[in-house]
Design a protein around this motif. Structure first.
Motif, PDB file in Angstrom:
ATOM      1  N   UNK A   1      -7.571  69.039  55.888  1.00  0.00           N
ATOM      2  CA  UNK A   1      -7.764  70.385  55.865  1.00  0.00           C
ATOM      3  C   UNK A   1      -7.841  71.083  57.324  1.00  0.00           C
ATOM      4  N   UNK A   2      -8.518  70.310  58.284  1.00  0.00           N
ATOM      5  CA  UNK A   2      -8.522  70.898  59.658  1.00  0.00           C
ATOM      6  C   UNK A   2      -7.216  71.093  60.012  1.00  0.00           C
TER       7      UNK A   2
ATOM      8  N   UNK B   1      -5.460  74.101  59.002  1.00  0.00           N
ATOM      9  CA  UNK B   1      -6.095  75.500  59.555  1.00  0.00           C
ATOM     10  C   UNK B   1      -5.536  75.342  61.084  1.00  0.00           C
TER      11      UNK B   1
ATOM     12  N   UNK C   1      -2.205  76.676  60.871  1.00  0.00           N
ATOM     13  CA  UNK C   1      -1.968  77.940  60.548  1.00  0.00           C
ATOM     14  C   UNK C   1      -1.955  77.772  58.938  1.00  0.00           C
ATOM     15  N   UNK C   2      -2.893  77.988  58.154  1.00  0.00           N
ATOM     16  CA  UNK C   2      -2.997  77.576  56.668  1.00  0.00           C
ATOM     17  C   UNK C   2      -2.216  78.633  56.034  1.00  0.00           C
TER      18      UNK C   2
ATOM     19  N   UNK D   1      -8.650  77.496  67.699  1.00  0.00           N
ATOM     20  CA  UNK D   1      -8.932  78.674  66.773  1.00  0.00           C
ATOM     21  C   UNK D   1      -9.448  79.806  67.843  1.00  0.00           C
TER      22      UNK D   1
ATOM     23  N   UNK E   1      -6.433  82.726  66.653  1.00  0.00           N
ATOM     24  CA  UNK E   1      -7.598  82.758  65.433  1.00  0.00           C
ATOM     25  C   UNK E   1      -6.944  82.455  64.069  1.00  0.00           C
ATOM     26  N   UNK E   2      -5.775  82.588  64.116  1.00  0.00           N
ATOM     27  CA  UNK E   2      -5.108  82.300  62.713  1.00  0.00           C
ATOM     28  C   UNK E   2      -4.298  80.792  62.896  1.00  0.00           C
ATOM     29  N   UNK E   3      -4.382  80.222  63.800  1.00  0.00           N
ATOM     30  CA  UNK E   3      -3.834  78.745  63.784  1.00  0.00           C
ATOM     31  C   UNK E   3      -2.561  78.953  64.435  1.00  0.00           C
TER      32      UNK E   3
END
Lengths: 348, 294
Positions: B229-230, B233, B236-237, B278, B282-284
Motif C-alpha cells: 500500500x505504501x 502511494x 502515485x496511487x 510525499x 505530495x501525490x507520489x
C-alpha cells in the motif's frame, strides 16, 4: 438554568459529563461490592485508557477532519516516557497517585513533542496521503521504541539506541529494547482513569466551543473558505493535532501503569485501527459516542469469552454488520420508516 | 561488488512482489476510491490454498497456483458483493472500517481453519539456481520467475486497460463514475471485475511471497499488505506504472537498508523515505497533480 441549557450542544456536553460520573459511581460501587468478575475488574483501567484514546482521536478525525492511522504511536510515546518518569521518580515521590500524575504530564509532554514533529510535515498533505503518512510515522515510532534502551543508576538516566549496553554502574534497566518495560509498579487506578476521562472531556469541549475550535471546524468544513477569511491553516490544524497527541500520551501512561509489562509491539498499526473503529462507530465529532463505543468494544471480547476461539470472528462480523446497518441507504430507510411509524402512532 | 549485486537482485525480487500487490491496491483505489485493507489477507488466503493444494493433495505447483487464483478471484467478488457494494454511497471512512472488518474476519477465519502454527511453504522451484562469477553470485529460479511474472503482469495490464472494452470502461469509471454510467457503462460490473483482477493478482503475489519467505501464518499478509500500500502511494496511487516503480524501489530500499544500515530499522527507513517523497511530491512519483478549483 434555562438559559444555561438553551444551547443544545451545551446540554449534550453536560449530559456526557453526568453520564461518565454516573457510570463511574455505578462501576466503582459494583466493584467494591464484589459484583464484577476479576476479568472485568482488570479491564477497568484499559477501558479508561481506550476511552481517552478514542476521545483524542475523535478530535483529529471528527473535529479536525483528518484521518490518522498512527494514533497508537503517540500512545506508545506517552506510555514509555511515563514509565521512565514513574520509575525514575520512585524514591522522590513515594505517593502513587502523585507519581502517576507527574508521569502522565511527562507522557503527555513527550507525546505533544512527537505530535509537533509529526504534525508539521503531515498536515501539509491531504486526504489519503495524509493518512498513509500518519501510518508511516506510527511504524517509525514503533521501530524507534523497539530499539531503545533506557536504564538508571546513581548517576542518573542512561539511554542508548540499538545498542543494549548502557555503561551503567549497577542500577537497573527501565526500557529493555524489544522486551519493553517489565515489573511495573501498578499505580494506575480506575479513579485515575475516570479523572483523566473527565479532564479530557473538559479540554475537548472547551476547545470545540472556543474561537479556536470554531476555526478548526471551519477548516474541516471548507478549507478554502476558511483560509479566505483569514484563518491560519497550519496553526489551527497543528493545535488540534498536538492536543490530540498529548491526550493520547496521557492515555498511554495510564495504560502502561496498569499493566505488568508493556512492549512497543503493543502499540502497533492494529491498535491505531482499533481506536479508529471506536471513533467511527461512535460517530465523528460525537464524544459520548466515542466513550460508549470504546468501552463496549473493549469489554465485548471479554464478554464473548464463552465463545472462546470464535470471539474475534464474531467481533469482525458484528463490526461489518454494524457498518452496513448504519451506512447502507436501504437499511437506513428501513429503520427510519419504523421510527416514523412509531412517531405517528404517538401523535394519535 | 558481488554482495551489492546480490542485494540488488534480492531487492528487485522483493520489490516485484510488492509491485504485484500494489497493483491490486492501486486498481481498486483508482476505481472505487477506497483503501482495501483486506487485500493483504487475500494474499494470505491465496498462499494457504496453494500450500494445501501442493503439500496435502500433491498437485503440481502450477495447478496449485491456478487453484489459488480461482479461489481468490471468487473470494474478491464475494467480499465486494457482500461488504462493499451496499456501501457505494457511504462515506469513505465507513467503507474503510468495513474493509478492516473484512480483514479481521479473514485473519480469524484462517486462524480457526488452519491454526496459528506456522506452515512451512514448499519451495515450488525445487531450489534450482543459476550461478554466475564462479558461483559467487547465485540467482534462484524463484527470483527470476518472480521478476518475470511482475513484468508480464504489468505489460498485460497496461494492454488490458489501454486496448480492451473492459479496460476502457475501467478508466472511464475511475475518471468520472456518473459520466461513465451515462455513456452506458455498467459501473457495478466494472467495479466487480476490478476486484476480481486485484484478488487474482493477490493470489499470485501470495504464492510468490511464500516461496521466497516460507513461513506461513494467518497474519502473513498484513505487513506486506501495508508495505505494498505504501508502495502504491509512493508511486502515485491510481497509476499502474507508479505501482511498479513504487514497489521495486521500496523492495530495493528495504533490502539495502537492512544490509547496510540496520536490520532492525529497515522498516523505519522504508517509511521515512515514503514521508520524504510525499513531502517533495505530495501525490507520489507518478501521481496526477490535481489542481484545486474554488
Amino acid at each position: 438554568m434555562k438559559k444555561m441549557f438553551s444551547n443544545k450542544k451545551t446540554l449534550t456536553n453536560y449530559i456526557t459529563y453526568a453520564g461518565v460520573i454516573l457510570l463511574f459511581v455505578i462501576l466503582q460501587s459494583m466493584s467494591a461490592a464484589g459484583g464484577l468478575s476479576s476479568a472485568l475488574k482488570g479491564q477497568l483501567v484499559p477501558v479508561c485508557a481506550y476511552v481517552v484514546m478514542a476521545l483524542s482521536l475523535n478530535l483529529t478525525v471528527g473535529v479536525l477532519g483528518e484521518l490518522s492511522l498512527g494514533h497508537a504511536g503517540f500512545m506508545s510515546v506517552g506510555a514509555f516516557a511515563g514509565a521512565v518518569a514513574a520509575a525514575a521518580l520512585k524514591d522522590v515521590i513515594p505517593a502513587g497517585g502523585l507519581r502517576l500524575l507527574v508521569a502522565m504530564i511527562v507522557g503527555a509532554l513527550f507525546a505533544a513533542i512527537a505530535g509537533v514533529i509529526v504534525g508539521v510535515p503531515v498536515l501539509r498533505l491531504r486526504g489519503d496521503y495524509l493518512a498513509i503518512v500518519t501510518l508511516a510515522f506510527g511504524e517509525i515510532i514503533k521501530s524507534i521504541v523497539t530499539n531503545l534502551y533506557v536504564g538508571m543508576d546513581a548517576n542518573g538516566l542512561h539511554a542508548s539506541f540499538l545498542n543494549p549496553t548502557l555503561h551503567m554502574e549497577g542500577g537497573k534497566i527501565i526500557i529493555n529494547g524489544p522486551m519493553g518495560v517489565s515489573g511495573i509498579a501498578k499505580i494506575s487506578s480506575f479513579l485515575a482513569g475516570f479523572l483523566l476521562i473527565m479532564v479530557t472531556l473538559v479540554i475537548i469541549f472547551n476547545l470545540v466551543n472556543s474561537r479556536s475550535g470554531r476555526a478548526i471546524m471551519a477548516l474541516r468544513d471548507n478549507r478554502i473558505a476558511a483560509e479566505s477569511v483569514g484563518i491560519n491553516v497550519t496553526k489551527y490544524k497543528l493545535m488540534a493535532f498536538v492536543i490530540s497527541a498529548a491526550l493520547a500520551g496521557a492515555a498511554g501512561t495510564l495504560f502502561a501503569m496498569g499493566q505488568n509489562t508493556v512492549s512497543a509491539s503493543k502499540f502497533d498499526f492494529n491498535t491505531s485501527i482499533l481506536v479508529l473503529v471506536f471513533v467511527v462507530l461512535g460517530g465523528l465529532g460525537r464524544m459520548w459516542g466515542s466513550i460508549i463505543a470504546a468501552a463496549a468494544l473493549t469489554v465485548l471480547p471479554e464478554l464473548l469469552r464463552e465463545f472462546s476461539e470464535y470471539r474475534m470472528l464474531i467481533y469482525a462480523i458484528v463490526l461489518i454488520l454494524v457498518m452496513l446497518a448504519t451506512n447502507n441507504p436501504t437499511f437506513k430507510n428501513f429503520f427510519s420508516k419504523i421510527f416514523k411509524r412509531k412517531g405517528v402512532k404517538n401523535h394519535e | 561488488m558481488i554482495t551489492f549485486l546480490n542485494h540488488l537482485i534480492n531487492g528487485i525480487s522483493l520489490g516485484s512482489i510488492y509491485a504485484i500487490i500494489a497493483l491490486g491496491y492501486t486498481m481498486v483505489y483508482g476505481i472505487a476510491k477506497m483503501l482495501n485493507f483486506a487485500h493483504g489477507d487475500v494474499i494470505m488466503v491465496g498462499a494457504y490454498v496453494c500450500f494445501f493444494a501442493v503439500s496435502s493433495f500433491g498437485l503440481h505447483p502450477v495447478l496449485g497456483l491456478v487453484l489459488a487464483i480461482l479461489i481468490c478471484t471468487l473470494l474478491g467478488i464475494v467480499i465486494e458483493k457482500l461488504a462493499y457494494k451496499p456501501l457505494r454511497q457511504a462515506t469513505s471512512l465507513a467503507v474503510l472500517i468495513t474493509a478492516i472488518g473484512v480483514s479481521y474476519f479473514l485473519q480469524n477465519a484462517a486462524q480457526l481453519l488452519w491454526t496459528s502454527n506456522p506452515k512451512m511453504f514448499p519451495d515450488l522451484f525445487g531450489g534450482a539456481a543459476i550461478r554466475l562469477f564462479d558461483g559467487r553470485l547465485t540467482i534462484t529460479v524463484g527470483t527470476l520467475v518472480t521478476i518475470a511474472a511482475c513484468i508480464i503482469i504489468m505489460v498485460v495490464l497496461t494492454l488490458f486497460t489501454g486496448k480492451t472494452r473492459m479496460g476502457k470502461a475501467m478508466r472511464a469509471c475511475s475518471e468520472d463514475k456518473g459520466a461513465a454510467q451515462l455513456m452506458g457503462i455498467n459501473v457495478n460490473r466494472t467495479i466487480s471485475v476490478t476486484f476480481a483482477i486485484g484478488s487474482a493478482l493477490a493470489a499470485i503475489a501470495g504464492v510468490l511471497l511464500c516461496s521466497a519467505y516460507p513461513s506461513l501464518v494467518p497474519t502473513t499478509g498484513s505487513m506486506p499488505g501495508i508495505k505494498a500500500f505504501t508502495a502504491a502511494v509512493f508511486g502515485g496511487i491510481g497509476s499502474i506504472p507508479g505501482a511498479l516503480i513504487g514497489g521495486v524501489l521500496l523492495g530495493i530500499i528495504e533490502i539495502f537498508a537492512g544490509a547496510y544500515i540496520s536490520t532492525q530499522l529497515s522498516n523505519a527507513i522504508v517509511f521515512l523515505v515514503l514521508i520524504v517523497v510525499l513531502l517533495v511530491r505530495p501525490t507520489g512519483l507518478l501521481g496526477k497533480q490535481i489542481r484545486e478549483k474554488v
